[in-house]
Design a protein around this motif. Structure first.
Motif, PDB file in Angstrom:
ATOM      1  N   TYR A 188      -3.938  -2.245  -6.053  1.00 15.08           N
ATOM      2  CA  TYR A 188      -4.093  -0.843  -5.639  1.00 15.08           C
ATOM      3  C   TYR A 188      -3.967   0.102  -6.831  1.00 15.08           C
ATOM      4  O   TYR A 188      -4.723   1.065  -6.963  1.00 15.08           O
ATOM      5  N   ILE A 246      -7.736  -6.086  -1.060  1.00 11.09           N
ATOM      6  CA  ILE A 246      -8.095  -6.005   0.356  1.00 11.09           C
ATOM      7  C   ILE A 246      -9.346  -5.135   0.470  1.00 11.09           C
ATOM      8  O   ILE A 246      -9.308  -3.934   0.176  1.00 11.09           O
ATOM      9  N   VAL A 300      -9.877  -1.111   1.265  1.00 14.92           N
ATOM     10  CA  VAL A 300      -8.587  -0.399   1.276  1.00 14.92           C
ATOM     11  C   VAL A 300      -8.222   0.007  -0.144  1.00 14.92           C
ATOM     12  O   VAL A 300      -8.132  -0.839  -1.036  1.00 14.92           O
ATOM     13  N   ASP A 301      -8.009   1.289  -0.351  1.00 15.36           N
ATOM     14  CA  ASP A 301      -7.571   1.823  -1.638  1.00 15.36           C
ATOM     15  C   ASP A 301      -6.349   2.704  -1.437  1.00 15.36           C
ATOM     16  O   ASP A 301      -6.112   3.229  -0.345  1.00 15.36           O
ATOM     17  N   SER A 332      -8.553  -3.289  -5.746  1.00 16.85           N
ATOM     18  CA  SER A 332      -7.880  -3.678  -4.518  1.00 16.85           C
ATOM     19  C   SER A 332      -8.240  -5.103  -4.113  1.00 16.85           C
ATOM     20  O   SER A 332      -9.396  -5.526  -4.217  1.00 16.85           O
ATOM     21  N   LEU A 378       0.829  -1.207   0.000  1.00 20.99           N
ATOM     22  CA  LEU A 378       0.000   0.000   0.000  1.00 20.99           C
ATOM     23  C   LEU A 378       0.863   1.256   0.000  1.00 20.99           C
ATOM     24  O   LEU A 378       0.572   2.229  -0.720  1.00 20.99           O
ATOM     25  N   LYS A 398      -4.928   4.763  -6.838  1.00 26.83           N
ATOM     26  CA  LYS A 398      -6.039   4.033  -7.420  1.00 26.83           C
ATOM     27  C   LYS A 398      -6.317   4.489  -8.849  1.00 26.83           C
ATOM     28  O   LYS A 398      -6.535   5.670  -9.100  1.00 26.83           O
ATOM     29  N   GLU A 411      -0.967  -7.659  -4.802  1.00 24.77           N
ATOM     30  CA  GLU A 411      -1.643  -6.673  -3.950  1.00 24.77           C
ATOM     31  C   GLU A 411      -1.340  -5.260  -4.430  1.00 24.77           C
ATOM     32  O   GLU A 411      -2.244  -4.412  -4.551  1.00 24.77           O
ATOM     33  N   GLU A 445       0.936   4.155  -2.890  1.00 27.30           N
ATOM     34  CA  GLU A 445       0.692   5.574  -2.613  1.00 27.30           C
ATOM     35  C   GLU A 445       1.845   6.437  -3.121  1.00 27.30           C
ATOM     36  O   GLU A 445       1.626   7.520  -3.702  1.00 27.30           O
TER      37      GLU A 445
END
Length: 334
Positions: A141, A148, A151-152, A146, A86, A157, A137, A90
């Motif tokens: 994203y 999960i 969760v983004d 995603s 993640l 995204k 994973e 980001e």
């Protein structure tokens, strides 16, 4: 030139330089490479290496991107087991948002340092075992799908930052083939499995949403100069730097006054044998000689693209090597 060329900037901090000097040199290189027509520049994640400044590739990419206009910039690569997917989504989602259409994300599973450094990074020694799942994973994203629930990555995204699998073994080749991603082989420092890895990747490749056919990037060192003699001198200096670095890791410090003769010592000669095996994929000589080597290497590696690292220690020679290569290769990023 039979394959387009990109650049691997190793972000060296040479003797007498600071990390700031290295970063200024990286900006200068990127600006010139943009003019010379190179396709992309990548920076690799390394830790606890006093002569390498690229410990935080995403920050370095942002710095260089702000001072260039068109050249693609990326990580070659991020050592994903050191990070949460993640967080990387980001970071690179932010980069892609700031510099759309210019960002690449190469991924490796090595620690990017020694065992002590691994502990300092709070990395679980077994974290590399989940590399394939972590890649998926991260991909989820960036594509906006995603894996999960709830969760983004923001930003990230839907940015679809292109992923590349880096490797020096059959493992990376197989993973890249299964996921339908481009494969970059580290033949510039670990050439042994090159032919077998590329063969496996091409044989087992499955098309994906990102890529419909195999794409191989092969790493290769270059030292181009106006004369063969000059190129040989720069190559020798590069080998000397690498020997001193490896001796230092083994606890053998080489004082500056002894650097010129280190290759003549028993310890230096022994390490040099390793370095020469490590640097087997190296093109050195005049621009024409380097071009001829790269043409042969492209065929040997069955490469769609080459990523070249200029080994020259002297900053002017480092830049000149890549300029000469661009001059003799025509549209290098075609």
């Amino acid at each position: 030139m039979s394959a387009p060329l990109s650049i691997l900037d190793l972000a060296y901090i040479n003797t007498g330089e600071t990390a700031g000097d290295s970063f200024r040199a990286s900006v200068n290189l990127a600006q010139r490479a943009e003019e010379w027509g190179y396709r992309r520049i990548w920076y690799a994640e390394h830790h606890n290496m006093s002569i390498v400044g690229s410990s935080a590739p995403s920050v370095l990419i942002a710095h260089v991107a702000a001072q260039t206009r068109t050249i693609r910039l990326g990580a070659g690569g991020i050592m994903l087991p050191n990070h949460a997917p993640l967080s990387i989504a980001e970071q690179f989602g932010t980069l892609e948002t700031l510099y759309p259409g210019r960002i690449d994300l190469g991924l490796g599973r090595a620690p990017g340092g020694d065992q002590q450094t691994l502990r300092a990074l709070r990395r679980d020694p077994e974290s590399g075992d989940t590399f394939p799942e972590d890649v998926l994973e991260l991909q989820g994203y960036l594509t906006g799908r995603s894996r999960i629930r709830g969760v983004d990555a923001t930003p990230g995204k839907g940015t679809d930052v292109p992923l590349y699998i880096l490797g020096s073994s059959l493992f990376g080749a197989g993973l890249a083939a299964t996921l339908g991603l481009p494969f970059a082989f580290a033949s510039h420092f670990a050439p042994n499995a090159l032919k077998d890895a590329v063969a496996l990747y091409r044989r087992e490749f499955e098309p994906s949403a990102q890529l419909d056919k195999p794409h191989v990037i092969a790493g290769v060192n270059v030292v181009a100069a106006d004369t063969s003699t000059e190129a040989h001198e720069h190559l020798l200096a590069a080998k000397r730097r690498r020997v001193i670095q490896l001796l230092g890791r083994a606890g053998v410090e080489v004082p500056p006054q002894a650097a010129r003769t280190v290759l003549e010592t028993p310890a230096g000669k022994q390490v040099l044998e390793h370095v020469e095996r490590e640097m087997a994929c190296t093109a050195g000589g005049t621009p024409a000689e380097v071009r001829d080597y790269l043409d042969r290497f492209t065929d040997l590696a069955r490469a769609d693209e080459l990523i070249v690292a200029s080994l020259a220690v002297d900053r002017n020679a480092w830049l000149r090597s890549l300029e000469l290569l661009a001059d003799v290769s025509g549209p290098v990023g075609a």
